[in-house]
Design a protein around this motif. Structure first.
Motif, PDB file in Angstrom:
ATOM      1  N   LEU A   1      33.658  57.430  -0.969  1.00 47.40           N
ATOM      2  CA  LEU A   1      34.429  57.680  -1.775  1.00 47.40           C
ATOM      3  C   LEU A   1      33.813  59.054  -2.428  1.00 47.40           C
ATOM      4  CD1 LEU A   1      33.635  54.308  -3.797  1.00 47.40           C
ATOM      5  CD2 LEU A   1      35.743  54.582  -2.932  1.00 47.40           C
ATOM      6  N   LYS A   2      33.197  59.877  -1.352  1.00 49.71           N
ATOM      7  CA  LYS A   2      32.719  61.033  -2.301  1.00 49.71           C
ATOM      8  C   LYS A   2      32.262  60.804  -3.480  1.00 49.71           C
ATOM      9  CE  LYS A   2      35.896  63.775   1.251  1.00 49.71           C
ATOM     10  NZ  LYS A   2      35.942  62.602   1.834  1.00 49.71           N
ATOM     11  N   ALA A   3      31.469  60.333  -3.840  1.00 54.91           N
ATOM     12  CA  ALA A   3      30.482  60.127  -4.951  1.00 54.91           C
ATOM     13  C   ALA A   3      29.229  60.515  -4.759  1.00 54.91           C
ATOM     14  CB  ALA A   3      30.067  58.498  -5.522  1.00 54.91           C
ATOM     15  N   THR A   4      28.050  61.325  -5.579  1.00 60.88           N
ATOM     16  CA  THR A   4      27.098  61.868  -5.725  1.00 60.88           C
ATOM     17  C   THR A   4      26.196  61.047  -6.091  1.00 60.88           C
ATOM     18  OG1 THR A   4      27.707  63.461  -7.205  1.00 60.88           O
ATOM     19  CG2 THR A   4      27.464  63.966  -4.674  1.00 60.88           C
ATOM     20  N   VAL A   5      26.734  60.168  -6.898  1.00 63.17           N
ATOM     21  CA  VAL A   5      25.463  59.538  -7.782  1.00 63.17           C
ATOM     22  C   VAL A   5      25.932  57.936  -8.293  1.00 63.17           C
ATOM     23  CG1 VAL A   5      24.682  59.337 -10.273  1.00 63.17           C
ATOM     24  CG2 VAL A   5      25.819  61.027  -9.452  1.00 63.17           C
ATOM     25  N   VAL A   6      24.791  56.942  -7.458  1.00 63.10           N
ATOM     26  CA  VAL A   6      25.316  55.922  -7.614  1.00 63.10           C
ATOM     27  C   VAL A   6      24.838  54.846  -8.773  1.00 63.10           C
ATOM     28  CG1 VAL A   6      25.511  53.264  -6.819  1.00 63.10           C
ATOM     29  CG2 VAL A   6      26.114  54.995  -5.409  1.00 63.10           C
ATOM     30  N   LEU A   7      25.174  54.220  -9.874  1.00 59.19           N
ATOM     31  CA  LEU A   7      24.589  53.701 -10.733  1.00 59.19           C
ATOM     32  C   LEU A   7      25.137  52.143 -10.186  1.00 59.19           C
ATOM     33  CD1 LEU A   7      25.768  55.202 -13.742  1.00 59.19           C
ATOM     34  CD2 LEU A   7      23.856  55.967 -12.425  1.00 59.19           C
ATOM     35  N   PHE A   8      23.863  51.345 -10.351  1.00 57.56           N
ATOM     36  CA  PHE A   8      23.761  49.402  -9.947  1.00 57.56           C
ATOM     37  C   PHE A   8      23.079  48.729 -11.047  1.00 57.56           C
ATOM     38  CE2 PHE A   8      21.085  51.631  -6.779  1.00 57.56           C
ATOM     39  CZ  PHE A   8      19.624  50.317  -6.802  1.00 57.56           C
ATOM     40  N   GLY A   9      23.257  47.868 -11.135  1.00 57.52           N
ATOM     41  CA  GLY A   9      21.524  46.815 -11.329  1.00 57.52           C
ATOM     42  C   GLY A   9      21.384  45.758 -10.334  1.00 57.52           C
ATOM     43  N   HIS A  10      21.646  44.794 -11.304  1.00 59.97           N
ATOM     44  CA  HIS A  10      21.441  43.137  -9.878  1.00 59.97           C
ATOM     45  C   HIS A  10      20.261  42.979  -9.501  1.00 59.97           C
ATOM     46  CE1 HIS A  10      22.600  39.861  -7.519  1.00 59.97           C
ATOM     47  NE2 HIS A  10      22.670  40.584  -6.773  1.00 59.97           N
ATOM     48  N   THR A  11      19.413  43.989  -9.017  1.00 62.47           N
ATOM     49  CA  THR A  11      17.748  43.547  -8.724  1.00 62.47           C
ATOM     50  C   THR A  11      16.805  43.460  -9.776  1.00 62.47           C
ATOM     51  OG1 THR A  11      17.535  45.456  -8.498  1.00 62.47           O
ATOM     52  CG2 THR A  11      18.036  44.837  -6.907  1.00 62.47           C
ATOM     53  N   HIS A  12      16.934  43.952 -11.274  1.00 62.09           N
ATOM     54  CA  HIS A  12      16.355  43.661 -12.188  1.00 62.09           C
ATOM     55  C   HIS A  12      15.104  44.538 -12.558  1.00 62.09           C
ATOM     56  CE1 HIS A  12      17.392  40.194 -14.290  1.00 62.09           C
ATOM     57  NE2 HIS A  12      18.105  40.511 -13.951  1.00 62.09           N
ATOM     58  N   LYS A  13      14.917  45.684 -11.167  1.00 59.39           N
ATOM     59  CA  LYS A  13      13.933  46.507 -10.847  1.00 59.39           C
ATOM     60  C   LYS A  13      14.407  47.852 -11.260  1.00 59.39           C
ATOM     61  CE  LYS A  13      12.079  43.023  -7.746  1.00 59.39           C
ATOM     62  NZ  LYS A  13      11.547  42.686  -6.473  1.00 59.39           N
ATOM     63  N   PRO A  14      13.984  48.600 -11.566  1.00 63.54           N
ATOM     64  CA  PRO A  14      13.809  50.138 -11.600  1.00 63.54           C
ATOM     65  C   PRO A  14      13.988  50.835 -10.691  1.00 63.54           C
ATOM     66  CG  PRO A  14      12.050  49.409 -12.897  1.00 63.54           C
ATOM     67  CD  PRO A  14      12.258  48.490 -12.359  1.00 63.54           C
ATOM     68  N   LEU A  15      14.841  52.306 -10.465  1.00 63.07           N
ATOM     69  CA  LEU A  15      14.727  52.157  -9.117  1.00 63.07           C
ATOM     70  C   LEU A  15      15.747  53.861  -9.533  1.00 63.07           C
ATOM     71  CD1 LEU A  15      14.415  52.963  -6.448  1.00 63.07           C
ATOM     72  CD2 LEU A  15      16.917  52.199  -5.710  1.00 63.07           C
ATOM     73  N   ILE A  16      14.779  55.061  -9.020  1.00 63.19           N
ATOM     74  CA  ILE A  16      15.729  56.272  -9.281  1.00 63.19           C
ATOM     75  C   ILE A  16      15.599  56.363  -7.829  1.00 63.19           C
ATOM     76  CG2 ILE A  16      16.084  58.064  -9.688  1.00 63.19           C
ATOM     77  CD1 ILE A  16      14.855  57.627 -12.346  1.00 63.19           C
ATOM     78  N   GLN A  17      15.904  56.844  -6.581  1.00 59.31           N
ATOM     79  CA  GLN A  17      15.935  56.785  -4.907  1.00 59.31           C
ATOM     80  C   GLN A  17      17.104  58.375  -4.768  1.00 59.31           C
ATOM     81  OE1 GLN A  17      15.036  54.034  -3.183  1.00 59.31           O
ATOM     82  NE2 GLN A  17      14.842  55.047  -0.733  1.00 59.31           N
ATOM     83  N   LYS A  18      17.153  59.046  -3.984  1.00 60.42           N
ATOM     84  CA  LYS A  18      17.771  59.373  -3.600  1.00 60.42           C
ATOM     85  C   LYS A  18      17.812  59.414  -1.486  1.00 60.42           C
ATOM     86  CE  LYS A  18      20.121  64.053  -4.313  1.00 60.42           C
ATOM     87  NZ  LYS A  18      20.690  65.442  -4.465  1.00 60.42           N
ATOM     88  N   LEU A  19      19.302  59.251  -1.434  1.00 63.55           N
ATOM     89  CA  LEU A  19      19.285  58.177   0.142  1.00 63.55           C
ATOM     90  C   LEU A  19      21.351  59.248   0.661  1.00 63.55           C
ATOM     91  CD1 LEU A  19      18.500  54.384   0.539  1.00 63.55           C
ATOM     92  CD2 LEU A  19      17.449  56.134   1.441  1.00 63.55           C
ATOM     93  N   ASP A  20      20.483  59.703   1.555  1.00 70.34           N
ATOM     94  CA  ASP A  20      21.739  60.674   2.812  1.00 70.34           C
ATOM     95  C   ASP A  20      22.673  61.446   1.842  1.00 70.34           C
ATOM     96  OD1 ASP A  20      20.627  59.649   4.825  1.00 70.34           O
ATOM     97  OD2 ASP A  20      21.938  57.678   4.713  1.00 70.34           O
ATOM     98  N   GLY A  21      21.614  62.419   0.406  1.00 72.97           N
ATOM     99  CA  GLY A  21      22.496  63.197  -0.883  1.00 72.97           C
ATOM    100  C   GLY A  21      22.874  61.865  -1.788  1.00 72.97           C
ATOM    101  N   VAL A  22      22.801  61.126  -1.173  1.00 67.41           N
ATOM    102  CA  VAL A  22      23.614  59.791  -3.018  1.00 67.41           C
ATOM    103  C   VAL A  22      22.199  59.665  -3.850  1.00 67.41           C
ATOM    104  CG1 VAL A  22      24.533  57.906  -3.414  1.00 67.41           C
ATOM    105  CG2 VAL A  22      24.979  59.194  -1.329  1.00 67.41           C
ATOM    106  N   LEU A  23      22.136  60.588  -4.688  1.00 67.93           N
ATOM    107  CA  LEU A  23      21.359  60.045  -6.052  1.00 67.93           C
ATOM    108  C   LEU A  23      21.758  58.016  -6.750  1.00 67.93           C
ATOM    109  CD1 LEU A  23      19.008  60.530  -8.228  1.00 67.93           C
ATOM    110  CD2 LEU A  23      20.714  61.476  -9.431  1.00 67.93           C
ATOM    111  N   LEU A  24      20.433  57.105  -6.093  1.00 66.32           N
ATOM    112  CA  LEU A  24      20.686  56.256  -6.209  1.00 66.32           C
ATOM    113  C   LEU A  24      20.336  55.898  -7.534  1.00 66.32           C
ATOM    114  CD1 LEU A  24      20.493  54.508  -2.897  1.00 66.32           C
ATOM    115  CD2 LEU A  24      22.054  54.663  -4.603  1.00 66.32           C
ATOM    116  N   ILE A  25      20.829  55.107  -8.737  1.00 63.87           N
ATOM    117  CA  ILE A  25      19.823  54.712 -10.293  1.00 63.87           C
ATOM    118  C   ILE A  25      19.657  53.404 -10.785  1.00 63.87           C
ATOM    119  CG2 ILE A  25      19.465  55.182 -12.489  1.00 63.87           C
ATOM    120  CD1 ILE A  25      20.412  58.381 -11.394  1.00 63.87           C
ATOM    121  N   ASN A  26      19.170  52.823 -10.779  1.00 63.59           N
ATOM    122  CA  ASN A  26      18.891  51.210 -10.714  1.00 63.59           C
ATOM    123  C   ASN A  26      18.453  51.549 -12.167  1.00 63.59           C
ATOM    124  OD1 ASN A  26      18.313  48.551 -11.871  1.00 63.59           O
ATOM    125  ND2 ASN A  26      18.313  47.810  -9.559  1.00 63.59           N
TER     126      ASN A  26
END
Length: 155
Positions: free
Chosen positions: A99-124
């Motif tokens: 999708l050419k998105a640089t940021v992903v916001l997601f939940g489901h795990t109930h565990k907080p996370l900030i991590q960058k993978l393959d140029g994508v910023l992941l935030i839970n």
């Protein structure tokens, strides 16, 4: 722009409402598992509210995922269960890259996370569910030049 990101509130709309008041956020993003909490909060705030349903929101007619442009950046917003995030983040990153998105916001795990993978910023942001041993949310600060994310843990 300051964005409050919450997920997995499971019927607790009072805590996010209080956090909104305290932080003075410019936008609220709710990542599902009790999307009705987002509808309740939306009725009382004068800021944009973006919401997606989670796996527990079986009666919701809202889209399960969204691609939003915020301050010229593409955000992929989803609950995360469709991408099996409890088993890893690979498929979520693949979808974001497609999708050419640089940021992903997601939940489901109930565990907080900030991590960058393959140029994508992941935030839970974690969960704000009553009865949880560890309640948390995320604050994003988005400027034309950068995005910063912070997980706030409630005591």
């Amino acid at each position: 722009m300051k964005i409050l990101v919450v997920s997995d509130t499971h019927g607790n709309h009072l805590t996010p409402a209080k956090i909104l008041e305290e932080t003075g956020a410019d936008m609220l993003i709710h990542l599902g598992d009790e999307i009705n909490d987002a509808f309740i909060m939306e009725a009382f705030v004068d800021i944009p509210v973006i919401k997606v349903p989670g796996n527990c929101d079986t009666k919701s007619t809202e889209p399960r995922e969204r691609l939003e442009t915020i301050s010229d950046r593409k955000f992929f917003i989803t609950h995360g269960d469709l991408y099996k995030v409890k088993n890893g983040l690979h498929s979520l990153v693949e979808k974001a890259r497609a999708l050419k998105a640089t940021v992903v916001l997601f939940g489901h795990t109930h565990k907080p996370l900030i991590q960058k993978l393959d140029g994508v910023l992941l935030i839970n942001p974690g969960t704000l569910m009553n009865g949880s041993d560890s309640k948390s949310y995320a604050i994003l600060t988005v400027t034309p030049f950068k995005i910063t994310a912070e997980i706030i843990h409630l005591i």
